[in-house]
Design an enzyme around this catalytic site. Structure first.
Site, short mmCIF file in Angstrom:
data_model
loop_
_atom_site.label_atom_id
_atom_site.label_comp_id
_atom_site.label_asym_id
_atom_site.label_seq_id
_atom_site.Cartn_x
_atom_site.Cartn_y
_atom_site.Cartn_z
N HIS A 36 -7.95 1.36 1.83
CA HIS A 36 -7.63 0.87 3.33
C HIS A 36 -8.40 2.05 4.28
O HIS A 36 -8.12 2.86 5.02
CB HIS A 36 -6.30 1.01 3.57
CG HIS A 36 -5.73 0.11 4.84
ND1 HIS A 36 -4.65 -0.64 5.23
CD2 HIS A 36 -6.71 0.11 6.24
CE1 HIS A 36 -4.82 -1.05 6.24
NE2 HIS A 36 -5.86 -0.78 6.90
N GLU A 66 0.80 -1.38 -0.10
CA GLU A 66 0.12 -0.04 -0.05
C GLU A 66 0.98 1.21 0.00
O GLU A 66 1.77 1.42 0.91
CB GLU A 66 -0.77 -0.05 1.28
CG GLU A 66 -2.00 -0.91 1.03
CD GLU A 66 -2.93 -0.92 2.44
OE1 GLU A 66 -2.60 -0.26 3.32
OE2 GLU A 66 -3.91 -2.18 2.44
#
Ligand code: NAI
Length: 403
Positions: free
Chosen positions: A286, A263
């Site tokens: 997220h 990420e």
């Protein structure tokens, strides 16, 4: 009440509720929006007793060495990787965080996604953004009466179970630990059993060796044809290539993915992953736990833990410290001592207490392999002498007194 005025430094735009809570107890609070760097912290930490950070400020042993007056660190977030928690422990500094402040936020997002997947909302929304009006009931279902399988029945998993039951779903869960079922949820013996019986499977496990690639090609094959997979736990849990194949072959009818193996740190405009452009796949960056309520909860939870430690020595929510939670006594003083857990130290401390003829109201010791944390409530007349003599012991790390 602490023996000296307490000074707090809150970095990284911590929710204002934390400042309010600390100020209400006469703590002198300075707030900065930026993260602290090794260089800036050298100045900023001077005279600071309470430090609040989020995820960007790195608290290394070197930084802790610069802050001899620091009593406690609060991570206003979920993780504590940014702090060398074992160095902090050896300095006598407990570290607090708020691991469950966003539990409900994640559970709510997942339950909403279950409905959206079942009604193909993401796909239809994408089509309509392009001007395509495709109204059809085909392969769209209510979730009432469908089966949800929850993998990891911890804080989030169990909240999700309650919300899903309220929607009329049948809920099963699989967990490696024995968990008490809430409502009508039922455990399965194995993960395989859960995968085979569920219309929706949602993952709420931590990142560990046992959960890495827990969902692989072989396990996806066990899932019902036409079922859905949701992952808002950790990116390492699901093999995204295998999931993309299962979706393209229409073995699975949809997926909602909030977490990814890699990420980006901040905003980027070219994030690539194997699930892009597959119909009926909800992708979110997220954000499961990212709500205003969760931010506020984090502010309240961590500020309260910091205050309780400063005001009465409670360490029960700390991630790196022996757990002590002793109600404060009136009409006595409290001496708090953190010491190296070496043989004989307790005998030395009790020797001092008995030499000064102190009357002990209550006493509590908790230890871990590295340190011992002792709280003694004793009469006011001798507390200062006990503190001075105990802090002079070679094994003592930190000693303070509360009036
Ligand atoms: P928790 O610790 O309360 O629950 C995790 C559960 O998973 C425990 O009951 C544990 O026994 C179980 N478990 C561990 N290994 C397992 C295995 N191999 N098979 C089956 N069960 C297993 O954790 P919580 O708070 O419910 O969080 C769950 C996950 O959600 C974590 O990975 C956390 O990082 C993630 N999370 C994601 C957020 C987001 O924004 N998407 C926000 C908050 C948490």
């Amino acid at each position: 009440m602490p023996e000296f005025p307490i000074k707090a430094l809150l970095l990284e735009n911590i929710h204002p509720v934390a400042e309010e809570i600390l100020r209400a107890q006469s703590i002198d609070v300075k707030c900065l929006s930026k993260a602290g760097s090794k260089e800036s912290l050298k100045e900023e930490l001077k005279g600071v007793h309470v430090l609040g950070i989020r995820s960007k400020t790195q608290i290394t042993k070197e930084v802790l060495d610069l802050a001899p007056e620091l009593l406690v660190v609060g991570c206003f977030c979920i993780g504590t990787n940014q702090v060398d928690i074992s160095a902090a422990r050896l300095k006598g500094c407990p570290v607090f965080n708020a691991p469950y402040a966003n539990t409900r936020s994640v559970a709510e997002l997942v339950v909403a996604e279950i409905v959206m997947l079942s009604r193909k909302v993401a796909h239809r929304s994408a089509l309509l953004h392009q001007g395509r009006w495709e109204k059809s009931a085909s392969a769209c279902f209510e979730v009432r009466g469908k089966t949800l399988g929850i993998v990891g029945y911890g804080h989030i998993g169990s909240q999700l179970g309650i919300l899903a039951e309220d929607l009329g779903m049948r809920v099963f869960y699989y967990d490696i630990a024995a968990k008490m079922p809430i409502g009508n949820c039922r455990p399965t013996e194995t993960l395989e059993e859960l995968l085979k019986l569920s219309d929706f499977v949602s993952f709420h496990v931590p990142e560990t060796e046992s959960t890495k690639n827990m969902i692989s090609h072989d396990r996806l094959k066990l899932m019902k044809k036409g079922s859905y997979l949701l992952n808002a736990s950790r990116g390492s849990v699901v093999d995204l290539e295998a999931l993309a194949n299962a979706l393209k072959s229409r073995h699975l009818e949809g997926a909602a993915i909030d977490v990814f193996p890699e990420e980006p740190e901040g905003s980027v405009s070219e994030f690539k992953n194997p699930l892009q452009n597959i119909p009926n796949v909800i992708l979110t960056p997220h954000i499961g736990g990212s709500t205003e309520e969760a931010q506020k909860n984090i502010g309240v939870e961590v500020a309260t833990s910091l205050l309780q430690f400063v005001a009465n020595g409670s360490s029960s929510m700390a991630v790196n410290f022996p757990k002590v939670d002793l109600p404060i006594q009136s009409d006595c003083h409290r001496v708090l001592n953190v010491h190296k857990n070496v043989p004989g130290v307790l005998a030395e401390i009790t020797g001092i207490i008995s030499e000064v003829g102190a009357n002990i109201e209550s006493q509590y010791l908790a230890t871990d392999p590295a340190i011992g944390y002792l709280i003694v409530d004793l009469d006011k007349a001798v507390s200062a002498e006990v503190k001075n003599r105990v802090s002079a012991l070679p094994a003592s790390i930190k000693t303070r007194i509360l009036f």
